[in-house]
Design a protein around this motif. Structure first.
Motif, PDB file in Angstrom:
ATOM      1  N   SER A  37       0.741  -1.211  -0.022  1.00  0.00           N
ATOM      2  CA  SER A  37       0.183   0.021  -0.153  1.00  0.00           C
ATOM      3  C   SER A  37       0.927   1.354   0.065  1.00  0.00           C
ATOM      4  O   SER A  37       0.320   2.287   0.121  1.00  0.00           O
ATOM      5  CB  SER A  37      -0.877  -0.065   1.256  1.00  0.00           C
ATOM      6  OG  SER A  37      -0.060   0.160   2.349  1.00  0.00           O
ATOM      7  N   VAL A  38       2.043   1.024  -0.017  1.00  0.00           N
ATOM      8  CA  VAL A  38       3.070   2.168   0.075  1.00  0.00           C
ATOM      9  C   VAL A  38       3.233   2.882  -1.417  1.00  0.00           C
ATOM     10  O   VAL A  38       3.540   2.187  -2.326  1.00  0.00           O
ATOM     11  CB  VAL A  38       4.430   1.945   0.648  1.00  0.00           C
ATOM     12  CG1 VAL A  38       5.453   3.185   0.752  1.00  0.00           C
ATOM     13  CG2 VAL A  38       4.185   1.339   1.879  1.00  0.00           C
ATOM     14  N   SER A  39       2.678   4.098  -1.588  1.00  0.00           N
ATOM     15  CA  SER A  39       3.045   4.713  -2.812  1.00  0.00           C
ATOM     16  C   SER A  39       3.587   6.141  -2.935  1.00  0.00           C
ATOM     17  O   SER A  39       3.043   7.012  -3.431  1.00  0.00           O
ATOM     18  CB  SER A  39       1.348   4.844  -3.469  1.00  0.00           C
ATOM     19  OG  SER A  39       0.614   5.692  -2.551  1.00  0.00           O
ATOM     20  N   ALA A  40       4.511   6.039  -2.224  1.00  0.00           N
ATOM     21  CA  ALA A  40       5.196   7.528  -2.204  1.00  0.00           C
ATOM     22  C   ALA A  40       6.597   7.602  -2.737  1.00  0.00           C
ATOM     23  O   ALA A  40       7.270   8.585  -2.970  1.00  0.00           O
ATOM     24  CB  ALA A  40       5.749   7.704  -0.595  1.00  0.00           C
ATOM     25  N   LEU A  41       6.948   6.818  -3.928  1.00  0.00           N
ATOM     26  CA  LEU A  41       7.944   6.719  -4.819  1.00  0.00           C
ATOM     27  C   LEU A  41       7.380   7.473  -5.959  1.00  0.00           C
ATOM     28  O   LEU A  41       6.185   7.413  -6.530  1.00  0.00           O
ATOM     29  CB  LEU A  41       8.042   5.443  -5.171  1.00  0.00           C
ATOM     30  CG  LEU A  41       9.382   4.992  -6.239  1.00  0.00           C
ATOM     31  CD1 LEU A  41      10.516   5.652  -5.487  1.00  0.00           C
ATOM     32  CD2 LEU A  41       9.659   3.641  -6.448  1.00  0.00           C
ATOM     33  N   VAL A  42       8.171   8.436  -6.427  1.00  0.00           N
ATOM     34  CA  VAL A  42       7.908   9.288  -7.480  1.00  0.00           C
ATOM     35  C   VAL A  42       9.069   9.521  -8.337  1.00  0.00           C
ATOM     36  O   VAL A  42      10.120   9.374  -8.147  1.00  0.00           O
ATOM     37  CB  VAL A  42       7.483  10.795  -6.896  1.00  0.00           C
ATOM     38  CG1 VAL A  42       7.132  11.807  -8.062  1.00  0.00           C
ATOM     39  CG2 VAL A  42       6.293  10.901  -6.167  1.00  0.00           C
ATOM     40  N   PHE A  43       8.539   9.125  -9.886  1.00  0.00           N
ATOM     41  CA  PHE A  43       9.754   9.252 -10.899  1.00  0.00           C
ATOM     42  C   PHE A  43       9.449  10.620 -11.665  1.00  0.00           C
ATOM     43  O   PHE A  43       8.222  10.782 -11.978  1.00  0.00           O
ATOM     44  CB  PHE A  43       9.329   8.112 -11.775  1.00  0.00           C
ATOM     45  CG  PHE A  43       9.926   6.830 -11.178  1.00  0.00           C
ATOM     46  CD1 PHE A  43      10.987   6.211 -10.807  1.00  0.00           C
ATOM     47  CD2 PHE A  43       8.697   6.158 -10.627  1.00  0.00           C
ATOM     48  CE1 PHE A  43      11.323   5.044 -10.340  1.00  0.00           C
ATOM     49  CE2 PHE A  43       8.814   4.900  -9.746  1.00  0.00           C
ATOM     50  CZ  PHE A  43      10.049   4.373  -9.839  1.00  0.00           C
ATOM     51  N   ASN A  44      10.459  11.219 -12.032  1.00  0.00           N
ATOM     52  CA  ASN A  44      10.301  12.335 -13.158  1.00  0.00           C
ATOM     53  C   ASN A  44      10.839  11.954 -14.194  1.00  0.00           C
ATOM     54  O   ASN A  44      12.016  11.800 -14.356  1.00  0.00           O
ATOM     55  CB  ASN A  44      11.046  13.720 -12.458  1.00  0.00           C
ATOM     56  CG  ASN A  44      10.869  14.801 -13.386  1.00  0.00           C
ATOM     57  OD1 ASN A  44      11.317  14.948 -14.672  1.00  0.00           O
ATOM     58  ND2 ASN A  44      10.004  15.894 -12.914  1.00  0.00           N
ATOM     59  N   THR A  45       9.989  11.659 -15.162  1.00  0.00           N
ATOM     60  CA  THR A  45      10.422  11.198 -16.414  1.00  0.00           C
ATOM     61  C   THR A  45      11.402  12.110 -17.169  1.00  0.00           C
ATOM     62  O   THR A  45      11.889  11.536 -18.405  1.00  0.00           O
ATOM     63  CB  THR A  45       9.256  10.700 -17.363  1.00  0.00           C
ATOM     64  OG1 THR A  45       8.344  11.290 -17.604  1.00  0.00           O
ATOM     65  CG2 THR A  45       8.720   9.403 -16.712  1.00  0.00           C
ATOM     66  N   GLU A  46      11.206  13.357 -17.141  1.00  0.00           N
ATOM     67  CA  GLU A  46      11.840  14.319 -17.970  1.00  0.00           C
ATOM     68  C   GLU A  46      13.113  14.407 -17.435  1.00  0.00           C
ATOM     69  O   GLU A  46      14.082  14.527 -18.184  1.00  0.00           O
ATOM     70  CB  GLU A  46      11.172  15.678 -17.734  1.00  0.00           C
ATOM     71  CG  GLU A  46      11.544  16.726 -18.844  1.00  0.00           C
ATOM     72  CD  GLU A  46      10.878  18.116 -18.599  1.00  0.00           C
ATOM     73  OE1 GLU A  46      11.096  18.889 -17.733  1.00  0.00           O
ATOM     74  OE2 GLU A  46       9.820  18.095 -19.417  1.00  0.00           O
ATOM     75  N   ARG A  47      13.319  14.597 -16.130  1.00  0.00           N
ATOM     76  CA  ARG A  47      14.694  14.582 -15.743  1.00  0.00           C
ATOM     77  C   ARG A  47      15.299  13.348 -15.049  1.00  0.00           C
ATOM     78  O   ARG A  47      16.766  13.404 -14.672  1.00  0.00           O
ATOM     79  CB  ARG A  47      14.597  15.578 -14.355  1.00  0.00           C
ATOM     80  CG  ARG A  47      14.139  16.880 -14.682  1.00  0.00           C
ATOM     81  CD  ARG A  47      13.821  17.813 -13.412  1.00  0.00           C
ATOM     82  NE  ARG A  47      15.031  17.803 -12.501  1.00  0.00           N
ATOM     83  CZ  ARG A  47      14.930  18.157 -11.041  1.00  0.00           C
ATOM     84  NH1 ARG A  47      13.777  18.449 -10.832  1.00  0.00           N
ATOM     85  NH2 ARG A  47      16.145  18.261 -10.682  1.00  0.00           N
ATOM     86  N   ASP A  54       8.980   8.406   1.648  1.00  0.00           N
ATOM     87  CA  ASP A  54       8.726   7.653   2.805  1.00  0.00           C
ATOM     88  C   ASP A  54      10.114   7.141   3.147  1.00  0.00           C
ATOM     89  O   ASP A  54      10.486   7.542   4.364  1.00  0.00           O
ATOM     90  CB  ASP A  54       7.869   6.374   2.993  1.00  0.00           C
ATOM     91  CG  ASP A  54       6.518   6.853   2.932  1.00  0.00           C
ATOM     92  OD1 ASP A  54       6.086   7.899   3.294  1.00  0.00           O
ATOM     93  OD2 ASP A  54       5.617   5.973   2.448  1.00  0.00           O
ATOM     94  N   CYS A  55      10.802   6.725   2.449  1.00  0.00           N
ATOM     95  CA  CYS A  55      12.130   5.890   3.198  1.00  0.00           C
ATOM     96  C   CYS A  55      13.374   6.944   2.587  1.00  0.00           C
ATOM     97  O   CYS A  55      14.271   6.645   3.078  1.00  0.00           O
ATOM     98  CB  CYS A  55      12.079   4.691   2.367  1.00  0.00           C
ATOM     99  SG  CYS A  55      12.621   4.442   0.588  1.00  0.00           S
ATOM    100  N   GLY A  56      13.139   7.910   1.736  1.00  0.00           N
ATOM    101  CA  GLY A  56      13.995   8.877   1.363  1.00  0.00           C
ATOM    102  C   GLY A  56      15.086   8.176   0.251  1.00  0.00           C
ATOM    103  O   GLY A  56      15.935   9.212  -0.160  1.00  0.00           O
ATOM    104  N   LYS A  57      14.966   6.792  -0.224  1.00  0.00           N
ATOM    105  CA  LYS A  57      15.715   6.796  -1.171  1.00  0.00           C
ATOM    106  C   LYS A  57      15.439   7.460  -2.577  1.00  0.00           C
ATOM    107  O   LYS A  57      14.324   7.927  -2.930  1.00  0.00           O
ATOM    108  CB  LYS A  57      15.663   5.095  -1.421  1.00  0.00           C
ATOM    109  CG  LYS A  57      16.403   4.233  -0.763  1.00  0.00           C
ATOM    110  CD  LYS A  57      16.330   2.678  -1.261  1.00  0.00           C
ATOM    111  CE  LYS A  57      16.938   1.936  -0.285  1.00  0.00           C
ATOM    112  NZ  LYS A  57      18.425   1.435  -0.786  1.00  0.00           N
ATOM    113  N   GLY A  58      16.349   7.658  -3.388  1.00  0.00           N
ATOM    114  CA  GLY A  58      16.142   8.257  -4.687  1.00  0.00           C
ATOM    115  C   GLY A  58      17.532   8.559  -5.478  1.00  0.00           C
ATOM    116  O   GLY A  58      18.601   8.046  -5.128  1.00  0.00           O
ATOM    117  N   GLY A  59      17.484   9.059  -6.613  1.00  0.00           N
ATOM    118  CA  GLY A  59      18.718   9.406  -7.397  1.00  0.00           C
ATOM    119  C   GLY A  59      18.274   9.322  -8.813  1.00  0.00           C
ATOM    120  O   GLY A  59      17.100   9.584  -9.373  1.00  0.00           O
TER     121      GLY A  59
END
Length: 84
Positions: A37-47, A54-59
């Protein structure tokens, strides 16, 4: 493979708004790929960047591929443990 193809192949997409795609995050939820049910992951396809609020992972794209490889290795180790 494009950034968006990687997203579509490996994540449960929740919604899309413009260049942003929201998905379930497998990096802190074992159910992230298949029904969590966790849906806090966001992708920006342009950049070509991603971030979980939630967990802070990214890059960037390279870091996304590395994170996915780590999950694959973890799942394989769990499978091997269950066989023994």
């Amino acid at each position: 493979m494009t950034f968006e193809e990687i997203i579509q192949k490996n994540f449960v997409v929740i919604s899309r708004k413009g260049v942003n795609i929201r998905a379930k995050c497998p990096f802190h939820s074992p159910e992230g790929f298949i029904g969590g049910s966790v849906s806090a992951l966001v992708f920006n396809t342009e950049r070509e960047i991603w971030h979980c609020f939630d967990c802070g992972k990214g890059g960037n794209l390279e870091e996304l591929v590395k994170a996915l490889e780590e999950i694959d290795i973890s799942l394989e180790l769990e499978r091997i443990k269950k066989l023994n």
